[in-house]
Scaffold this motif. Sequence first.
Motif, PDB file in Angstrom:
ATOM      1  N   GLU A  22     -42.423  40.992  -2.786  1.00 26.94           N
ATOM      2  CA  GLU A  22     -41.214  40.487  -3.442  1.00 26.94           C
ATOM      3  C   GLU A  22     -40.064  41.651  -3.234  1.00 26.94           C
ATOM      4  N   HIS A  23     -40.469  42.975  -3.151  1.00 28.06           N
ATOM      5  CA  HIS A  23     -39.697  43.827  -2.780  1.00 28.06           C
ATOM      6  C   HIS A  23     -40.056  44.752  -1.757  1.00 28.06           C
ATOM      7  N   SER A  24     -40.246  44.086  -0.501  1.00 26.31           N
ATOM      8  CA  SER A  24     -41.039  44.439   0.537  1.00 26.31           C
ATOM      9  C   SER A  24     -40.008  45.428   1.237  1.00 26.31           C
ATOM     10  N   LEU A  25     -40.600  46.196   2.460  1.00 25.09           N
ATOM     11  CA  LEU A  25     -39.584  47.249   3.011  1.00 25.09           C
ATOM     12  C   LEU A  25     -38.374  46.590   3.568  1.00 25.09           C
ATOM     13  N   ILE A  26     -38.778  45.415   4.111  1.00 26.04           N
ATOM     14  CA  ILE A  26     -37.650  44.518   4.611  1.00 26.04           C
ATOM     15  C   ILE A  26     -36.390  44.338   3.544  1.00 26.04           C
ATOM     16  N   HIS A  27     -36.890  43.717   2.575  1.00 26.18           N
ATOM     17  CA  HIS A  27     -36.040  43.578   1.356  1.00 26.18           C
ATOM     18  C   HIS A  27     -35.152  44.863   0.935  1.00 26.18           C
ATOM     19  N   GLN A  28     -36.000  46.070   0.679  1.00 25.16           N
ATOM     20  CA  GLN A  28     -35.380  47.516   0.805  1.00 25.16           C
ATOM     21  C   GLN A  28     -34.330  47.927   1.688  1.00 25.16           C
ATOM     22  N   SER A  29     -34.305  47.354   2.859  1.00 25.41           N
ATOM     23  CA  SER A  29     -33.387  47.505   4.007  1.00 25.41           C
ATOM     24  C   SER A  29     -32.024  47.147   3.689  1.00 25.41           C
ATOM     25  N   ILE A  30     -32.061  45.936   2.929  1.00 22.44           N
ATOM     26  CA  ILE A  30     -30.805  45.136   2.496  1.00 22.44           C
ATOM     27  C   ILE A  30     -30.460  45.486   1.087  1.00 22.44           C
ATOM     28  N   ASP A  31     -31.376  45.734   0.217  1.00 23.16           N
ATOM     29  CA  ASP A  31     -31.002  46.010  -1.172  1.00 23.16           C
ATOM     30  C   ASP A  31     -32.122  47.103  -1.911  1.00 23.16           C
ATOM     31  N   ALA A  32     -31.779  48.436  -1.551  1.00 22.14           N
ATOM     32  CA  ALA A  32     -32.716  49.523  -1.903  1.00 22.14           C
ATOM     33  C   ALA A  32     -32.150  49.889  -3.566  1.00 22.14           C
ATOM     34  N   ARG A  33     -33.224  49.851  -4.484  1.00 25.25           N
ATOM     35  CA  ARG A  33     -33.059  49.859  -5.679  1.00 25.25           C
ATOM     36  C   ARG A  33     -33.049  51.426  -6.302  1.00 25.25           C
ATOM     37  N   LYS A  34     -33.631  52.162  -5.655  1.00 28.68           N
ATOM     38  CA  LYS A  34     -33.763  53.699  -6.164  1.00 28.68           C
ATOM     39  C   LYS A  34     -33.374  54.695  -5.149  1.00 28.68           C
ATOM     40  N   ALA A  35     -32.191  54.218  -4.620  1.00 27.44           N
ATOM     41  CA  ALA A  35     -31.495  55.130  -3.386  1.00 27.44           C
ATOM     42  C   ALA A  35     -30.165  55.204  -3.758  1.00 27.44           C
ATOM     43  N   VAL A  36     -29.488  56.108  -3.308  1.00 21.58           N
ATOM     44  CA  VAL A  36     -27.913  56.401  -3.205  1.00 21.58           C
ATOM     45  C   VAL A  36     -27.380  55.341  -2.498  1.00 21.58           C
ATOM     46  N   THR A  37     -27.989  55.112  -1.176  1.00 20.28           N
ATOM     47  CA  THR A  37     -27.480  53.982  -0.295  1.00 20.28           C
ATOM     48  C   THR A  37     -28.359  52.906  -0.573  1.00 20.28           C
ATOM     49  N   ARG A  38     -27.778  51.676  -0.357  1.00 22.10           N
ATOM     50  CA  ARG A  38     -28.388  50.500  -1.046  1.00 22.10           C
ATOM     51  C   ARG A  38     -28.976  49.887   0.261  1.00 22.10           C
ATOM     52  N   VAL A  39     -28.203  49.872   1.393  1.00 23.12           N
ATOM     53  CA  VAL A  39     -28.460  49.310   2.613  1.00 23.12           C
ATOM     54  C   VAL A  39     -28.962  50.406   3.762  1.00 23.12           C
ATOM     55  N   ASN A  40     -29.924  50.036   4.301  1.00 24.28           N
ATOM     56  CA  ASN A  40     -30.569  50.904   5.446  1.00 24.28           C
ATOM     57  C   ASN A  40     -30.438  50.276   6.649  1.00 24.28           C
ATOM     58  N   ALA A  41     -29.616  50.275   7.407  1.00 23.24           N
ATOM     59  CA  ALA A  41     -29.210  49.339   8.438  1.00 23.24           C
ATOM     60  C   ALA A  41     -29.057  50.056   9.894  1.00 23.24           C
ATOM     61  N   ASP A  42     -29.348  51.445   9.942  1.00 26.01           N
ATOM     62  CA  ASP A  42     -29.287  52.263  11.169  1.00 26.01           C
ATOM     63  C   ASP A  42     -30.471  52.238  11.857  1.00 26.01           C
ATOM     64  N   GLY A  43     -31.275  51.240  12.178  1.00 29.71           N
ATOM     65  CA  GLY A  43     -32.391  51.360  12.846  1.00 29.71           C
ATOM     66  C   GLY A  43     -33.778  51.231  12.138  1.00 29.71           C
ATOM     67  N   PHE A  44     -35.079  51.063  12.817  1.00 32.29           N
ATOM     68  CA  PHE A  44     -36.089  51.197  11.873  1.00 32.29           C
ATOM     69  C   PHE A  44     -37.303  51.715  12.980  1.00 32.29           C
TER      70      PHE A  44
END
Length: 264
Positions: A22-44
Motif C-alpha cells: 500500500e505504501h510501496s516504493l513507487i507510492h513513496q516516489s509520489i508521496d513520501a511520508r517521512k522525508a522533507v521532500t515528498r516527491v522523488n522524481a529525479d530518476g530511479f
Amino acid sequence: MCRWLAYQGDPIYMDELVYKPEHSLIHQSIDARKAVTRVNADGFGLGWYTERDTPGIFHEVMPAWGDENLVSLTHHIRTHRFMAHVRSSTGATVSRSNCHPFVIGNWMFLHNGQIPEFDSVKFELERRLPEHLYLRQKGTTDSELIFLMMFKHGLLENPANAIQATFDEIKQQLNKKGIEDPFKASICLSDGENYWIARYSTDEFPPTVYMQQTEHNIVFASEPLDKASKWEVIPAQSLLYVVGKKCLLINCCELSLPFQLLYE
C-alpha cells in the motif's frame, strides 16, 4: 531526500515490494511520508543479484511512477537479494550516471542524505582518492564519492571500519571549512552475500530506516511499506551487519567494540 529499499531472503519478484504494498516504493516516489521532500522524481534505479558473478543494474531518469519498463522488469525478475532507489536530487544533475545504486565489481551501494555544501568540500575529498578510484567516478553526486571513499578506506578488508573512516573523513573536511549543517546518511551496501546498513547523522536526526523480518526474509526501507505488518526503526547512529536473516548492531561511534546481536 531519496527513498530506498533492500531485500534479502527467499527469491521473490521485485514488484512484490516495489509496486504491490500500500505504501510501496513507487507510492513513496509520489508521496513520501517521512522525508522533507515528498516527491522523488529525479530518476530511479534497481540492482539485483542472481547466480551471475556480478549484479544486474537498471537506471532511468524518468520519474519511477511513469516508467513502463520498470513495471515489466520488476514483474519478471525474481531474485533473492536486491536494492531499489527513487531519487530526489540535492543539487547534482538528473542523469543515469547519478542514479543509485552504484556498482563496482560485486559491490553495490545506495544512499539517502547529503554532504552539506558539497561543492565546498568536493575537490578536497576527490583529490584524496587514489588515481584508480578517481577514474572510476562516472557521475557528480556526493553519494558515488562516498562509495569510492569506502574503497579507499579498506572496504574489501573491513567494511565496518571503512564506513566509519569515510564518515570521519567527511566530518573532518566539513569542520575545516567551518560548515555547520549536518552530514546525513542512510546507506545500504552489499558484497553479494551480506548487507551493511547505516543510519547516521552529525546531528540527532539521521534519515529514517525501518526493518521487517520474517522466517523467510528481511526487508529494509526508508519508510514502512504497509501498516499491517510489524516494522522496527533502526536505531540512530548505528550500523547493521546482516548475514542471512541475522543482524548484528554496532554503534557508529564505537566501531572498535564487538558487534552486539540485535535480531535473529
